[in-house]
Design an enzyme around this catalytic site. Structure first.
Site, PDB file in Angstrom:
ATOM      1  CB  THR A 137      -0.941   0.037   1.212  1.00 54.17           C
ATOM      2  OG1 THR A 137      -0.186   0.162   2.423  1.00 54.17           O
ATOM      3  CG2 THR A 137      -1.799  -1.218   1.264  1.00 54.17           C
ATOM      4  N   GLY A 144       2.351   2.493  -2.586  1.00 53.35           N
ATOM      5  CA  GLY A 144       3.545   2.053  -3.307  1.00 53.35           C
ATOM      6  C   GLY A 144       3.929   2.885  -4.507  1.00 53.35           C
ATOM      7  N   GLY A 163       8.368   7.168  -2.971  1.00 51.85           N
ATOM      8  CA  GLY A 163       9.141   7.087  -1.739  1.00 51.85           C
ATOM      9  C   GLY A 163       9.501   5.688  -1.304  1.00 51.85           C
ATOM     10  CB  SER A 203       7.795   6.166  12.163  1.00 48.64           C
ATOM     11  OG  SER A 203       8.631   7.284  12.416  1.00 48.64           O
ATOM     12  CE1 TYR A 221       4.112   9.332  10.411  1.00 48.21           C
ATOM     13  CE2 TYR A 221       6.112   9.595  11.708  1.00 48.21           C
ATOM     14  CZ  TYR A 221       5.440   9.014  10.647  1.00 48.21           C
ATOM     15  OH  TYR A 221       6.077   8.113   9.836  1.00 48.21           O
TER      16      TYR A 221
END
Length: 248
Positions: A13, A15, A18, A138, A151
């Site tokens: 997803t 895709g 980046g 992340s 985030y």
């Protein structure tokens, strides 16, 4: 060359650019047939052309269950199963406390949390013993830094969801792992800094013990490892790919 993912069916997803595009390219290079998703038809089509014959694209909004159901129905018709699912779609907005808007909160949680839940949950009928799910997290899950609280919260939520899901999928043979990149050299990172991009990149470079930020291909390599059979006994981890920056 040994194609470790030969004939595997993979879905990535987000895709079309980046890190997601780099992941799709690496999986294809390792032998997989890859379906990429994105919300922008033009960008998605351009990415498919760049990736070549082993790629296809389906316009999908991961925050919408109906959109994901349509994606998986098309894949079910075409292949009947998914070997590798990479939940990569996501994004963040820089905003310090006092300047955070409701829209920023809603959009980040819709894509980064709700989107991950639906991406994995709606795929379950197509996953099987030996399937690998890799979620892109992340380092903000543990080290969000200033102006990235929302985030970071979404990525910490993903980490905790995976802890629960690993237990819930006990005995299924489906593996779930997270790859958590640090700052990575993408257009979206530079855009996030706006007119202070060079200053921001310099700060990130200085923080990393390796003296640089990451490249999308390096994140893709970590994903490829977790996607394949060589990591067959690795389940439920959060793999930090950040040059050690989150440890300082």
């Amino acid at each position: 060359m040994n194609k470790l993912l030969k004939d595997k069916v993979a879905v990535v997803t987000g895709g079309s650019s980046g890190i997601g595009l780099a992941i799709a390219k690496r999986l294809i290079n390792d032998g997989a047939n890859v379906v990429i998703t994105g919300r922008n038809t033009e960008k998605l089509n351009q990415a498919v052309i760049a990736l070549g014959d082993s790629a296809s694209g389906i316009v999908t909004d991961v925050s919408c269950r109906a959109s994901l159901d349509d994606l998986y129905q098309q894949i079910k018709t075409a292949t009947g199963h998914i070997d590798i699912l990479v939940a990569n779609a996501g994004g963040g907005v820089h905003a310090p406390l006092g300047q955070i808007t409701e829209q920023q909160i809603d959009e980040q949680f819709a894509t980064n949390v709700k989107g991950v839940v639906l991406t994995v949950q709606q795929a379950l009928p197509l996953l099987q013993n030996g399937s690998s799910v890799v979620i892109i997290g992340s380092t903000a899950s543990v080290d969000p830094g200033p102006a990235m609280s929302i985030y970071g919260a979404t990525k910490a939520a993903v980490r905790n969801m995976v802890r629960s899901w690993v237990a819930e999928l006990h005995g299924s043979g489906i593996r779930l792992n997270i790859v958590s990149p640090g700052p990575t050299n993408t257009a979206s990172l530079r855009t996030a800094f706006g007119d202070k991009a060079e200053e921001g990149l310099a700060l990130l470079t200085a923080k990393c013990p390796l003296g640089r930020i990451g490249e999308p291909e390096e994140i893709a390599a970590a994903v490829a490892f977790l996607a394949g059979d060589e990591s067959g006994y690795v389940n439920g981890i959060e793999l930090f790919a950040d040059g050690g920056a989150s440890q300082t």
